[in-house]
Design an enzyme around this catalytic site. Structure first.
Site, PDB file in Angstrom:
ATOM      1  N   PRO A  66       0.851  -1.191   0.000  1.00 28.89           N
ATOM      2  CA  PRO A  66       0.000   0.000   0.000  1.00 28.89           C
ATOM      3  C   PRO A  66       0.889   1.245   0.000  1.00 28.89           C
ATOM      4  O   PRO A  66       1.902   1.293   0.698  1.00 28.89           O
ATOM      5  CB  PRO A  66      -0.805  -0.124   1.292  1.00 28.89           C
ATOM      6  CG  PRO A  66      -0.067  -1.087   2.145  1.00 28.89           C
ATOM      7  CD  PRO A  66       0.718  -1.966   1.226  1.00 28.89           C
ATOM      8  N   HIS A  67       0.525   2.228  -0.822  1.00 27.18           N
ATOM      9  CA  HIS A  67       1.361   3.415  -0.942  1.00 27.18           C
ATOM     10  C   HIS A  67       0.523   4.600  -1.382  1.00 27.18           C
ATOM     11  O   HIS A  67      -0.553   4.438  -1.962  1.00 27.18           O
ATOM     12  CB  HIS A  67       2.493   3.177  -1.948  1.00 27.18           C
ATOM     13  CG  HIS A  67       2.010   2.792  -3.300  1.00 27.18           C
ATOM     14  ND1 HIS A  67       1.631   1.498  -3.609  1.00 27.18           N
ATOM     15  CD2 HIS A  67       1.809   3.520  -4.420  1.00 27.18           C
ATOM     16  CE1 HIS A  67       1.237   1.458  -4.870  1.00 27.18           C
ATOM     17  NE2 HIS A  67       1.331   2.664  -5.383  1.00 27.18           N
ATOM     18  N   CYS A  68       1.044   5.792  -1.099  1.00 23.81           N
ATOM     19  CA  CYS A  68       0.386   7.013  -1.545  1.00 23.81           C
ATOM     20  C   CYS A  68       1.354   8.178  -1.419  1.00 23.81           C
ATOM     21  O   CYS A  68       2.338   8.108  -0.693  1.00 23.81           O
ATOM     22  CB  CYS A  68      -0.879   7.299  -0.736  1.00 23.81           C
ATOM     23  SG  CYS A  68      -0.581   7.648   1.011  1.00 23.81           S
TER      24      CYS A  68
END
Length: 152
Positions: A66-68
């Site tokens: 998960p990344h942002c």
């Protein structure tokens, strides 16, 4: 940029509670914002959720990244978590996820973001590395295996 540049021993957890994909993202948001200045846990959670809506970050073989990009984030920050029990993460292979590497990146660092994501994905696609991470019995072991560094 190397993994050791974005992951610290403090951001490495060898046995974490899961429950569900949303719960994992919520817990990661709280965990990370306790270690990052100027970043709100709900803002981070909403950004991670928004990224998941574009397509699952579950890359297969029990791994999710998960990344942002996030306003207020001053440097690329990672967290490596091994879940006590795997959770459904809508991964591309349909398998539940137990290894999670979260990555939070300042809004303006697009190139670095892609480089680090690529390095993480390459590392976690190695079956030997995944097996070693799953056998790690402590936070320090998990960190050492992921980075090749003992954290000292």
């Amino acid at each position: 940029m190397k993994l050791i540049d974005v992951l610290t021993p403090e951001n490495t957890v060898a046995s974490a509670e899961g429950g569900s994909k949303k719960r994992v993202l919520e817990n990661l948001s709280v965990f990370l914002t306790e270690r990052m200045e100027g970043v709100n846990a709900d803002d981070l959670y909403q950004s991670l959720l928004a990224r998941e809506r574009l397509g699952s970050t579950g890359i297969g073989e029990g791994v999710a990244i998960p990344h942002c990009r996030l306003a207020g984030c001053e440097k690329i920050t990672g967290a490596l978590v091994k879940l006590a029990d795997a959770v459904d993460f809508d991964a591309i292979d349909g398998e539940p996820v137990d290894l999670i590497f979260a990555l939070i990146v300042p809004e303006e660092q697009n190139d670095e973001h892609l480089q680090v994501l690529s390095s993480i994905a390459e590392l976690l696609q190695d079956e030997t590395v995944r097996n070693a991470l799953r056998q790690a019995s402590s936070d320090q072991d998990l960190f050492r295996i992921a980075t090749g560094n003992d954290g000292d």
